[in-house]
Scaffold this active site. Sequence first.
Site, PDB file in Angstrom:
ATOM      1  CB  SER A  65     -28.153 -16.918   0.209  1.00  0.00           C
ATOM      2  OG  SER A  65     -29.568 -16.921  -0.177  1.00  0.00           O
TER       3      SER A  65
HETATM    4  N1  SAH Z   1     -32.208 -13.454  -2.153  1.00  0.00           N
HETATM    5  C1  SAH Z   1     -32.425 -13.849  -0.716  1.00  0.00           C
HETATM    6  C2  SAH Z   1     -32.506 -14.956  -0.283  1.00  0.00           C
HETATM    7  C3  SAH Z   1     -33.772 -15.330   0.501  1.00  0.00           C
HETATM    8  S1  SAH Z   1     -34.324 -17.019   0.652  1.00  0.00           S
HETATM    9  C4  SAH Z   1     -31.551 -12.835   0.195  1.00  0.00           C
HETATM   10  O1  SAH Z   1     -30.314 -12.546  -0.306  1.00  0.00           O
HETATM   11  O2  SAH Z   1     -31.778 -12.783   1.450  1.00  0.00           O
HETATM   12  C5  SAH Z   1     -35.666 -17.391  -0.674  1.00  0.00           C
HETATM   13  C6  SAH Z   1     -36.542 -16.326  -0.693  1.00  0.00           C
HETATM   14  O3  SAH Z   1     -37.466 -16.815  -1.648  1.00  0.00           O
HETATM   15  C7  SAH Z   1     -37.499 -16.227   0.618  1.00  0.00           C
HETATM   16  O4  SAH Z   1     -37.487 -14.848   1.044  1.00  0.00           O
HETATM   17  C8  SAH Z   1     -38.769 -16.884   0.348  1.00  0.00           C
HETATM   18  O5  SAH Z   1     -39.881 -15.990   0.913  1.00  0.00           O
HETATM   19  C9  SAH Z   1     -38.860 -16.534  -1.328  1.00  0.00           C
HETATM   20  N2  SAH Z   1     -39.739 -17.329  -1.986  1.00  0.00           N
HETATM   21  C10 SAH Z   1     -40.276 -18.691  -1.861  1.00  0.00           C
HETATM   22  N3  SAH Z   1     -41.034 -19.019  -2.639  1.00  0.00           N
HETATM   23  C11 SAH Z   1     -41.381 -17.844  -3.596  1.00  0.00           C
HETATM   24  C12 SAH Z   1     -42.025 -17.847  -4.936  1.00  0.00           C
HETATM   25  N4  SAH Z   1     -42.853 -18.843  -5.084  1.00  0.00           N
HETATM   26  N5  SAH Z   1     -42.243 -16.711  -5.470  1.00  0.00           N
HETATM   27  C13 SAH Z   1     -41.361 -15.516  -4.706  1.00  0.00           C
HETATM   28  N6  SAH Z   1     -40.558 -15.825  -3.716  1.00  0.00           N
HETATM   29  C14 SAH Z   1     -40.440 -16.927  -2.952  1.00  0.00           C
END
Ligand code: SAH
Length: 219
Positions: A65
Amino acid sequence: MIKDLPKHRGLRNQLVATIKAKGIEDDSVLEAISKVPRHLFMDSGFIDFAYQDKPFPIAADQTISQPYTVAFQTELLEVKPNDKILEIGTGSGYQTAILIELKAEVYSIERQKELYLLTKKFLPKVGYVSKKLVFGDGYLGLPDNAPFDGIIVTAGAPYVPKSLLSQLKIGGRLVIPVGKNTQVMTLYTRKGEKEFDKHEYGDFRFVPLLKDSNNLGST
Ligand code: SAH
């Protein structure tokens, strides 16, 4: 492994100034941003851009993000030391590390096995020890570890999962971007068993919180 050098610290201070200028006020959040070496959380091809206030691709077609967004969500969460926090979407582990800098006890769920495995190995290597990293479906939360002081969803949710609301302590806060193509940052505060306050904080854009769990466990 690439190190954290004075040049990186300098770039982080500039990043802090940038997100402060965009409206982030909480000193503890700004301090956490100034400490976490974001360049170590990124794929090698993007390391030179790590301190731009932008999201970047990570493994499994996901994103790390934008720092401003991380700071904005963290500020809304109002983390206090020893708070029990659940993060949905571990991804690179950057947000997880920010929460650990704020001395939270962090539980985090990721549904992409590749990312889960990478980040589980990586975070302790750079000194960030979470309470629990889980490979699973964030829509369900973590009922066995509930209730939480705060829950932060880092992917765009088409709707607010009831299970997450039910896993908040009274007084607990859920920060969740809600919507399909773009998302409205939304804060729910639990006031009572069935009573929640809701506030909205403008538009953001996230990768989707995926619903179907067909691939879970298959890789
Ligand atoms: N907090 C992370 C943001 C990653 S983007 C960072 O700082 O890098 C969002 C993340 O949510 C992705 O890795 C994606 O795989 C995950 N995601 C999507 N749907 C999900 C679900 N149902 N349960 C858990 N994680 C999920």
